[in-house]
Motif scaffolding. Structure first.
Motif, PDB file in Angstrom:
ATOM      1  N   SER A  12       0.854  -1.194   0.000  1.00  0.00           N
ATOM      2  CA  SER A  12       0.000   0.000   0.000  1.00  0.00           C
ATOM      3  C   SER A  12       0.885   1.237   0.000  1.00  0.00           C
ATOM      4  O   SER A  12       2.011   1.217   0.488  1.00  0.00           O
ATOM      5  CB  SER A  12      -0.924   0.007   1.220  1.00  0.00           C
ATOM      6  OG  SER A  12      -0.175   0.252   2.385  1.00  0.00           O
ATOM      7  N   VAL A  13       0.360   2.299  -0.561  1.00  0.00           N
ATOM      8  CA  VAL A  13       1.134   3.531  -0.616  1.00  0.00           C
ATOM      9  C   VAL A  13       1.439   4.032   0.793  1.00  0.00           C
ATOM     10  O   VAL A  13       2.515   4.581   1.039  1.00  0.00           O
ATOM     11  CB  VAL A  13       0.427   4.600  -1.495  1.00  0.00           C
ATOM     12  CG1 VAL A  13      -0.799   5.161  -0.816  1.00  0.00           C
ATOM     13  CG2 VAL A  13       1.382   5.685  -1.900  1.00  0.00           C
ATOM     14  N   SER A  14       0.530   3.812   1.742  1.00  0.00           N
ATOM     15  CA  SER A  14       0.803   4.258   3.120  1.00  0.00           C
ATOM     16  C   SER A  14       1.927   3.437   3.747  1.00  0.00           C
ATOM     17  O   SER A  14       2.790   3.985   4.434  1.00  0.00           O
ATOM     18  CB  SER A  14      -0.454   4.219   3.980  1.00  0.00           C
ATOM     19  OG  SER A  14      -0.997   2.934   4.007  1.00  0.00           O
ATOM     20  N   ASP A  31      14.199  -9.152  -8.840  1.00  0.00           N
ATOM     21  CA  ASP A  31      13.436  -9.385 -10.080  1.00  0.00           C
ATOM     22  C   ASP A  31      11.964  -9.678  -9.838  1.00  0.00           C
ATOM     23  O   ASP A  31      11.355 -10.487 -10.535  1.00  0.00           O
ATOM     24  CB  ASP A  31      14.061 -10.502 -10.911  1.00  0.00           C
ATOM     25  CG  ASP A  31      15.378 -10.072 -11.528  1.00  0.00           C
ATOM     26  OD1 ASP A  31      15.523  -8.865 -11.811  1.00  0.00           O
ATOM     27  OD2 ASP A  31      16.245 -10.933 -11.731  1.00  0.00           O
ATOM     28  N   ASN A  32      11.386  -9.032  -8.847  1.00  0.00           N
ATOM     29  CA  ASN A  32       9.961  -9.161  -8.577  1.00  0.00           C
ATOM     30  C   ASN A  32       9.316  -7.789  -8.672  1.00  0.00           C
ATOM     31  O   ASN A  32       9.520  -6.955  -7.798  1.00  0.00           O
ATOM     32  CB  ASN A  32       9.715  -9.717  -7.168  1.00  0.00           C
ATOM     33  CG  ASN A  32      10.212 -11.125  -7.021  1.00  0.00           C
ATOM     34  OD1 ASN A  32       9.894 -11.974  -7.838  1.00  0.00           O
ATOM     35  ND2 ASN A  32      10.983 -11.386  -5.986  1.00  0.00           N
ATOM     36  N   PRO A  33       8.536  -7.531  -9.717  1.00  0.00           N
ATOM     37  CA  PRO A  33       7.838  -6.245  -9.778  1.00  0.00           C
ATOM     38  C   PRO A  33       6.910  -6.103  -8.569  1.00  0.00           C
ATOM     39  O   PRO A  33       6.378  -7.086  -8.067  1.00  0.00           O
ATOM     40  CB  PRO A  33       7.008  -6.339 -11.061  1.00  0.00           C
ATOM     41  CG  PRO A  33       7.590  -7.466 -11.833  1.00  0.00           C
ATOM     42  CD  PRO A  33       8.242  -8.381 -10.856  1.00  0.00           C
ATOM     43  N   VAL A  34       6.756  -4.885  -8.102  1.00  0.00           N
ATOM     44  CA  VAL A  34       5.900  -4.612  -6.952  1.00  0.00           C
ATOM     45  C   VAL A  34       4.778  -3.679  -7.399  1.00  0.00           C
ATOM     46  O   VAL A  34       5.023  -2.679  -8.068  1.00  0.00           O
ATOM     47  CB  VAL A  34       6.706  -3.966  -5.804  1.00  0.00           C
ATOM     48  CG1 VAL A  34       5.801  -3.542  -4.672  1.00  0.00           C
ATOM     49  CG2 VAL A  34       7.771  -4.922  -5.301  1.00  0.00           C
ATOM     50  N   VAL A  35       3.559  -4.033  -7.041  1.00  0.00           N
ATOM     51  CA  VAL A  35       2.393  -3.215  -7.349  1.00  0.00           C
ATOM     52  C   VAL A  35       2.080  -2.358  -6.126  1.00  0.00           C
ATOM     53  O   VAL A  35       1.912  -2.884  -5.025  1.00  0.00           O
ATOM     54  CB  VAL A  35       1.178  -4.091  -7.722  1.00  0.00           C
ATOM     55  CG1 VAL A  35      -0.048  -3.229  -7.990  1.00  0.00           C
ATOM     56  CG2 VAL A  35       1.503  -4.973  -8.921  1.00  0.00           C
ATOM     57  N   THR A  43      -1.938   1.537  -8.475  1.00  0.00           N
ATOM     58  CA  THR A  43      -1.655   2.873  -9.006  1.00  0.00           C
ATOM     59  C   THR A  43      -0.286   2.959  -9.657  1.00  0.00           C
ATOM     60  O   THR A  43      -0.051   3.857 -10.460  1.00  0.00           O
ATOM     61  CB  THR A  43      -1.747   3.952  -7.917  1.00  0.00           C
ATOM     62  OG1 THR A  43      -0.854   3.635  -6.869  1.00  0.00           O
ATOM     63  CG2 THR A  43      -3.149   4.069  -7.382  1.00  0.00           C
ATOM     64  N   ALA A  44       0.594   2.038  -9.313  1.00  0.00           N
ATOM     65  CA  ALA A  44       1.935   2.059  -9.893  1.00  0.00           C
ATOM     66  C   ALA A  44       2.540   0.671  -9.804  1.00  0.00           C
ATOM     67  O   ALA A  44       2.149  -0.134  -8.961  1.00  0.00           O
ATOM     68  CB  ALA A  44       2.823   3.056  -9.150  1.00  0.00           C
TER      69      ALA A  44
END
Length: 79
Positions: A12-14, A31-35, A43-44
């Motif tokens: 989470s962004v927080s 090598d693990n993208p994070v959402v 959002t990113a």
């Protein structure tokens, strides 16, 4: 990437803003993208520079492929 791996790479962004940034960057280095989620919505996506480069190259190659197909169609239509 499997669903379990993806679920493990949500932040989470927080949380990101409150001290989890270094953990997040460590996951990206592995090598693990994070959402990143804001209000429970993606959002990113944070990816490594190498992954970003590969994605950009793949996009460029796809555009070139599409152009080549269009040229082939044009050539075949004029034959």
């Amino acid at each position: 990437m499997g669903t379990v791996t993806l679920l493990n790479n949500l932040v989470s962004v927080s949380d990101f803003n409150h001290g989890k940034a270094s953990q997040t960057f460590k996951r990206v280095q592995d090598d693990n993208p994070v959402v990143v989620l804001k209000n429970n919505k993606p959002t990113a996506v944070i990816v490594s520079p190498d992954d970003y480069r590969r994605l950009n190259e793949a996009e460029e190659n796809f555009v070139l492929y599409q152009e080549a197909l269009e040229r082939l169609k044009t050539m075949m239509a004029s034959v």
